[in-house]
Design a protein around this motif. Sequence first.
Motif, PDB file in Angstrom:
ATOM      1  N   HIS A  16      52.613   1.399   6.112  1.00 14.75           N
ATOM      2  CA  HIS A  16      52.271   0.253   5.268  1.00 14.75           C
ATOM      3  C   HIS A  16      53.542  -0.406   4.743  1.00 14.75           C
ATOM      4  O   HIS A  16      54.452   0.271   4.263  1.00 14.75           O
ATOM      5  CB  HIS A  16      51.400   0.716   4.104  1.00 14.75           C
ATOM      6  N   ALA A  27      47.232   1.506   1.461  1.00 13.23           N
ATOM      7  CA  ALA A  27      47.492   2.212   2.707  1.00 13.23           C
ATOM      8  C   ALA A  27      46.308   3.119   3.047  1.00 13.23           C
ATOM      9  O   ALA A  27      45.527   3.507   2.167  1.00 13.23           O
ATOM     10  CB  ALA A  27      48.769   3.041   2.586  1.00 13.23           C
ATOM     11  N   GLY A  32      49.003   0.674   7.498  1.00 13.76           N
ATOM     12  CA  GLY A  32      48.664  -0.631   6.955  1.00 13.76           C
ATOM     13  C   GLY A  32      47.839  -1.444   7.933  1.00 13.76           C
ATOM     14  O   GLY A  32      47.825  -1.179   9.136  1.00 13.76           O
ATOM     15  N   ARG A  52      55.856   6.755   4.040  1.00 17.84           N
ATOM     16  CA  ARG A  52      55.426   6.128   2.795  1.00 17.84           C
ATOM     17  C   ARG A  52      56.538   5.395   2.065  1.00 17.84           C
ATOM     18  O   ARG A  52      56.326   4.867   0.980  1.00 17.84           O
ATOM     19  CB  ARG A  52      54.813   7.195   1.866  1.00 17.84           C
ATOM     20  N   SER A  68      53.329   3.795   0.070  1.00 18.26           N
ATOM     21  CA  SER A  68      52.134   4.468  -0.437  1.00 18.26           C
ATOM     22  C   SER A  68      52.568   5.689  -1.246  1.00 18.26           C
ATOM     23  O   SER A  68      53.544   6.353  -0.897  1.00 18.26           O
ATOM     24  CB  SER A  68      51.249   4.905   0.736  1.00 18.26           C
TER      25      SER A  68
END
Length: 654
Positions: free
Chosen positions: A255, A221, A228, A267, A259
């Motif tokens: 992403h 990421a 992403g 995340r 992450s």
Amino acid sequence: MFTHDLCDSNTVHSGKLDSQFKAILVNATKWQYYGTPNVGGTLEMTWNTSLVRAELVNIELWGYRETGEPYSDSWQGEWKYLYSLARGQPNSGSFSFLPQPAENGSSSWELGSVRVSPSTYPDGMWNVQAAWTEDHALAWHLEDRFRHNSAVWALDKCLAWDQLENQLPNFLSEIIDCPCTLAQARADTGRFHTDYGCDIEKGSVCTYHPGTVHCVRAIQASPRYAAGQQCCYDSTGVQVLTADSIGGSTPDRAHDWGSPPYKRPPRIPGQSHWVYDVLSFYYCCLWSDNCHYYFKHRRSSDCRRYQPPSTAVVFGDPHFITFDGVSYSFNGKGEYTLVMSAQKQLTIQGRTEPVNGTMINATKLSAVAMKEASSDVIEVRLVSGHHGLEVLQNQKTLSFTEQSWMDLHGVFVFSPTSTNVTVMFPTGAGVEVRLRGGTMTTTVLLPEEFNNSTIGLLGKMNGDARDDLVLSNGELVKNYSNPEEVFRFGASWGVSNDSALFTYDSEYLLDTYYHAPGHVDSFIPVFFVPESPDDPLANQASEICSGEGSEFCRYDILVGRSPIMGNATRVSFQSHISLVDDLQPVISCGWLPPPSNGKKEGTTYLQGAKVRFSCEDGYALKGSADRICQKNGQWSGEETSCVVSKKLHVQRKQ
């Protein structure tokens, strides 16, 4: 799928820690699109009854959402029990129902999962043994307004998302650029990974990227926003851009694989991506015809800033090709530094053992161990009998029977088969290990940030082959063609016990390596290939080995006494040459827009490509009709525009 510890009262995964197993949505697309034109009727799901140890089960719907101010401490993800579809259902392994719009405000939850759990537990109880379906868009439980006119409902959602995106930070400038070609994208395995929804190897139809044959995703990421990158390519091998096609590459605000530290949006693995990138695609593109809103915020990155990695390889018994292209053989016995970068805190070590026990004075790679900064130590080694590869994380065996990849602490590991392992680190460093002919072919890929920072058996990565073979004391090898001088170079890179990353879990490994110096001085290999017409393997060596790199192949057959290993060496050498060719830099001049009141022909923007412009009736072309991408990265000619023609201008005045 992820191995991180997410068991925290404030995290979204707490409710799904009760099981890793999944129930299956039968005809998942129907579940995702339920209520849109021509999609309705009964829905069905199945599960393995042994995964839920109960005679009677409850079928529950759970929803996921993210609340709070984006990119602030108040931003949270939440799983919540919504309602039960059935209670006391026989644990038969299947359930079907006719969906009804949700009541009590539950229809505001647009992403979720269905859980099958024992009926002995109260509704919505956390952390019980259960089977979950995949996360999916809850179209089947949305309000009547959605079913009455899904396109109008979705447009409202799309416009609301568009307004939200206008207020959020722009993440596009910090994501990695896409590789320019399909060959580069498939070769850069340290930084990009196949997108399972569009995989040329699996014959994917690339449903959401029409006109493309393969997509990849950036493994890491972006640093600040955890965004992403996705890159898609057509059958000619060039990147497809959303500015030219709805099938183009689309970056992601969140992403897909999450992450670190994984506990807060954006995340959260999987779910954050759904909320900010997938549901919005449904609103704007699938449930309504308003993709221009989506592509305004998810426009493709081109490849003008992309720099391919450099690559080096170890293969056969063993032979080396450095990052700068120097090839040599080193048949030492011991444990050695393949690559070390103090600047990037990357260490990759290799262990060699004699070919065919002690019968032959030649060695081959039998294990590779690696780590970056404070990451887990990953070791890949030959299993007994040399029929497969074993992967260890911090000296404990990893199993890839349930899944082909794992996102571990500071490292990502992919193993689609027992003979293929790829290890990827946050810096973009990648290590590929392939089992061929009983030997480990190990390829290392390093991005340009590693320039002038590497030492070890794979050389100094700086584009200068003259300083690749440097002893650990800094002494330069003067004669690359002298095998004994090269052997002294290799021996200098023996690893001491206190810095070894390997696992010593047998008496053989303890006695042979742990209680021995990094380089075993007493083992002297054969330096020169014996050339004897009476050798029974001479004819096979001539048949198998030819062309560039044939000396490596001949060594493995005539010294290693193995035509199979010699052929594997030939294949590995040729594969590396092809990889280097695929990773050659490509010049891109960047996207060219069509002029207002005009159109263009050509959507390739690499060196030598031509883009042709024309104007609509009543407009005259000003500037260059044809523009060609030049080797300096600039388009030839002048900027093109379409101006009102004199004839139309006169008509308008009249």
